[in-house]
Design a protein around this motif. Structure first.
Motif, short mmCIF file in Angstrom:
data_model
loop_
_atom_site.label_atom_id
_atom_site.label_comp_id
_atom_site.label_asym_id
_atom_site.label_seq_id
_atom_site.Cartn_x
_atom_site.Cartn_y
_atom_site.Cartn_z
N GLY A 176 34.36 29.79 24.54
CA GLY A 176 33.55 30.82 25.14
C GLY A 176 34.35 31.50 26.24
O GLY A 176 35.44 31.05 26.59
N LEU A 177 33.84 32.60 26.77
CA LEU A 177 34.56 33.22 27.87
C LEU A 177 33.62 33.60 29.00
O LEU A 177 32.43 33.84 28.82
N LEU A 178 34.20 33.63 30.17
CA LEU A 178 33.47 34.04 31.38
C LEU A 178 34.45 34.82 32.23
O LEU A 178 35.46 34.28 32.67
N TRP A 179 34.19 36.12 32.38
CA TRP A 179 35.03 36.95 33.23
C TRP A 179 34.25 37.23 34.52
O TRP A 179 33.13 37.75 34.46
N VAL A 180 34.85 36.87 35.63
CA VAL A 180 34.16 36.99 36.91
C VAL A 180 35.02 37.75 37.90
O VAL A 180 36.23 37.55 37.97
N LYS A 181 34.37 38.63 38.67
CA LYS A 181 35.08 39.30 39.76
C LYS A 181 34.58 38.75 41.09
O LYS A 181 33.38 38.76 41.37
N LEU A 182 35.50 38.26 41.92
CA LEU A 182 35.16 37.76 43.25
C LEU A 182 35.51 38.83 44.28
O LEU A 182 36.56 39.47 44.16
N SER A 183 34.65 39.04 45.26
CA SER A 183 34.98 40.00 46.32
C SER A 183 34.75 39.39 47.69
O SER A 183 33.83 38.60 47.89
N LEU A 184 35.62 39.79 48.59
CA LEU A 184 35.51 39.39 49.99
C LEU A 184 35.71 40.64 50.84
O LEU A 184 36.57 41.46 50.55
N GLU A 206 39.56 41.96 46.00
CA GLU A 206 38.88 41.55 44.77
C GLU A 206 39.83 40.74 43.89
O GLU A 206 40.99 41.10 43.72
N LEU A 207 39.29 39.69 43.33
CA LEU A 207 40.07 38.83 42.43
C LEU A 207 39.29 38.66 41.12
O LEU A 207 38.12 38.29 41.14
N THR A 208 39.96 38.97 40.01
CA THR A 208 39.30 38.81 38.71
C THR A 208 39.81 37.54 38.04
O THR A 208 41.01 37.27 38.02
N LEU A 209 38.86 36.76 37.49
CA LEU A 209 39.20 35.51 36.81
C LEU A 209 38.82 35.58 35.34
O LEU A 209 37.75 36.09 34.99
N LYS A 244 30.74 33.62 51.81
CA LYS A 244 31.10 35.04 52.01
C LYS A 244 31.60 35.71 50.72
O LYS A 244 31.68 36.92 50.63
N VAL A 245 31.94 34.88 49.73
CA VAL A 245 32.45 35.44 48.47
C VAL A 245 31.29 35.87 47.58
O VAL A 245 30.37 35.09 47.34
N THR A 246 31.32 37.12 47.12
CA THR A 246 30.31 37.51 46.12
C THR A 246 30.94 37.42 44.73
O THR A 246 32.13 37.68 44.56
N MET A 247 30.13 37.00 43.78
CA MET A 247 30.63 36.79 42.41
C MET A 247 29.87 37.67 41.45
O MET A 247 28.64 37.62 41.41
N GLU A 248 30.61 38.44 40.66
CA GLU A 248 29.96 39.31 39.68
C GLU A 248 30.49 38.96 38.28
O GLU A 248 31.69 38.95 38.06
N VAL A 249 29.56 38.66 37.38
CA VAL A 249 29.96 38.36 36.00
C VAL A 249 30.22 39.67 35.26
O VAL A 249 29.34 40.53 35.17
N ILE A 250 31.44 39.85 34.77
CA ILE A 250 31.79 41.07 34.04
C ILE A 250 31.42 40.93 32.57
O ILE A 250 30.90 41.83 31.94
N GLN A 251 31.71 39.76 32.02
CA GLN A 251 31.38 39.51 30.62
C GLN A 251 31.29 38.01 30.39
O GLN A 251 32.02 37.25 31.03
#
Ligand SMILES: [Zn+2]
Length: 414
Positions: free
Chosen positions: A169-177, A283-286, A311-318
Motif C-alpha cells: 500500500g502507499l501513504l504520501w504525507v506532507k509535513l509542515s512546520l 515542508e517535507l514530503t514522505l 507543531k507539525v501539521t500532517m496532510e495526506v496527499i494520497q
C-alpha cells in the motif's frame, strides 16, 4: 501514455482475433482510449479465468535508444521497443495462448477471457477502473486473473519465477512546520528549517520492525527449503525462524527488503525563498509503502507518534491500502507444477511488489490476481523497463507462451 491512444492496438488485436474466430469487443472509455475484451466460452463447470494486460506504455526518447522505440525492431534475437517488457510482450503471450487454445478445438471448464486495458501507467482511470463500472458480463465474476507484476530469474542455473500475489500500500504525507519570518540578520529561535531538521533526523534514525505477511511467509519458506534450512512447524517458531533466515540471507537485497518492511522515504524538502529572509515554512514530503496487514490510517498514527511534535501539521496527499491474494490456490500449485515440468529444478515463489498494477482493483473485490510473466531476465534487463533500450528476447517469448499455455490448459480442465 499520455496520450495513450490505445485504440490502435485494440483494433489491431481485434482483427487478429476475428481471423481466428474469437469474438472481441472494444470498449472506449473516451475517444481513442480503447479497452479490448475477447472470450472463449467454457462449459460452465468452473468460474472464468482472465488473462489481463495493458496496452499503454510510458514515454521514450528515440535519441537515447539504439533502435526506434516505437518500431518493434527484431535484432540480435530480441524485439526492441517501449513496452516489450511492460507489458506488450506478455500481451502477445496471452494473445497467442488464447489463439492456440481456440485452434486446439477444446472446450474449457471455464470461460477464458482476455482483457487488454488502457491507461494502466497513470492509474487506470480510462482503463480497468472505468471498465469495472460498466456492466460487462463476468468481468468481476472471475475466479483467477493472470497479469503483470512477476517475472523470473536464474538461481544456481535454475529458473525461479515470481508470482506477484500482493502489492504494498502507499501513504504520501506532507509535513509542515512554520517559523517566524523576518530578516535573517536577526535569527528567531523557531527557524522552520532547523525545526524540520530534528524531524528528519528522527525519521532517519527510525528502524521499522520486520513484518511478515502471507506472501513473505510463503516466499521465505520456499527460499529456506531451497537453501536446505529445516523449518519448525509451530507458527510462532516458524515466524522467528523465517525472520532469522531473512536477515541472514537477504540483508542487502533491496527488492526483497521491500517485501519485509514498511518503509518511510523523505522525497521532497522545501523551504525558503531568499538568502537573507527567514523561512516562513518548511515542508517535507514522505513516501511510505506498507506491507499487507498494515493500513494507511494506522500507519499515519504510528508516524504521528514517531514525529512526536504537536507543531507539525500532517496532510495526506494520497493513500492506498495494500492488497494481497492467497498463496495456497489451485492456480499457484498449477504454476509450480508447470515450471517444474519445464525444468526439473524450476519453481514459482510468491512475491510482494512495492509497485501497484491493475490487479489491485480486482483484489479489492476478493478476486485472486497473480502477476506472472513467465520469462527469465537479468536484473540489468529488468531495469530497462521504463528505461532505455527496453527489449524482450525471442526465446523468452516462445518459452513464456509455452508455459502460460500449459498453465491455462491445466487450470481449465479437470
Ligand atoms: Zn505495466
Amino acid at each position: 501514455n499520455p496520450p495513450g491512444n490505445e485504440i490502435l492496438t485494440a483494433n489491431f488485436i481485434k482483427i487478429m482475433l476475428e481471423r481466428e474466430g474469437i469474438p472481441a469487443v472494444i470498449y472506449e472509455s473516451v475517444s481513442g482510449r480503447g479497452n479490448l475484451i475477447a472470450r472463449i466460452a467454457g462449459n460452465g463447470t468452473r468460474k472464468p479465468l482472465m488473462m489481463l494486460s495493458h496496452m499503454d506504455v510510458v514515454a521514450a526518447n528515440p535519441n537515447q535508444w539504439r533502435f526506434d522505440p516505437f518500431a518493434g525492431i527484431v535484432a540480435e534475437d530480441y524485439i526492441w521497443g517501449r513496452g516489450a517488457l511492460d507489458m506488450k510482450g506478455m500481451l502477445a503471450m496471452e494473445l497467442m495462448t488464447l489463439i492456440l487454445y481456440k485452434r486446439s478445438g477444446q472446450v474449457p471448464d471455464r470461460e477464458l477471457i482476455l482483457v487488454a486495458a488502457a491507461d494502466e501507467e497513470v492509474g487506470g482511470i480510462y482503463g480497468i477502473h472505468w471498465l469495472m463500472e460498466q456492466d460487462i458480463p463476468s468481468l468481476t465474476a472471475v475466479e483467477y486473473i493472470i497479469n503483470e507484476g512477476g517475472t523470473g530469474f536464474l538461481q544456481n542455473q535454475m529458473p525461479v519465477y515470481t508470482c506477484q500475489n500482493a502489492e504494498k500500500g502507499l501513504l504520501w504525507v506532507k509535513l509542515s512546520l512554520s517559523g517566524t519570518p523576518g530578516h535573517a540578520s536577526m535569527p528567531a529561535k523557531d527557524n522552520a528549517i532547523v525545526q524540520m531538521n530534528r524531524i528528519i533526523s528522527r525519521i532517519g534514525r527510525h528502524r521499522e520492525p520486520l513484518t511478515l505477511c502471507e506472501t513473505s511467509r510463503g516466499f521465505l519458506s520456499q527460499m529456506a527449503v531451497q537453501h536446505g534450512v529445516k523449518l519448525p512447524t509451530r507458527p510462532a517458531n516458524l515466524d522467528y525462524s523465517l525472520k532469522m533466515f531473512a536477515s541472514r540471507h537477504f540483508n542487502k537485497e533491496r527488492s526483497i527488503q521491500g517485501m519485509l518492511y514498511n518503509t518511510i522515504s523523505p522525497t521532497i524538502l522545501q523551504a525558503g525563498m531568499k538568502t537573507n529572509v527567514l523561512p516562513e515554512q518548511c515542508e517535507l514530503t514522505l513516501d511510505c509503502r506498507l506491507v499487507p496487514g498494515e493500513t494507511p490510517e494506522h500507519f499515519l498514527e504510528q508516524l504521528r507518534n514517531l514525529i512526536n511534535d504537536s507543531k507539525v501539521t500532517m496532510e495526506v496527499i494520497q493513500s492506498a491500502a495494500p492488497t494481497e491474494s492467497p498463496v495456497d490456490t489451485e492456480l499457484f500449485r498449477t504454476m509450480r507444477q508447470i515450471a517444474h515440468q519445464e525444468n526439473s529444478g524450476g519453481d514459482v515463489v510468491p512475491y510482494l511488489s512495492t509497485l501497484a498494477t491493475d490487479s489491485r482493483y480486482f483484489r479489492q473485490k476478493g478476486i485472486t490476481s497473480y502477476g506472472f510473466i513467465p520469462i527469465l531476465i537479468s536484473e540489468a534487463e529488468l531495469q530497462k523497463m521504463h528505461g532505455i533500450d527496453e527489449r524482450i528476447s525471442l526465446a523468452n517469448l516462445e518459452t513464456g507462451t509455452r508455459i502460460l499455455y500449459q498453465v491455462i490448459e491445466r487450470i481449465s480442465h479437470n
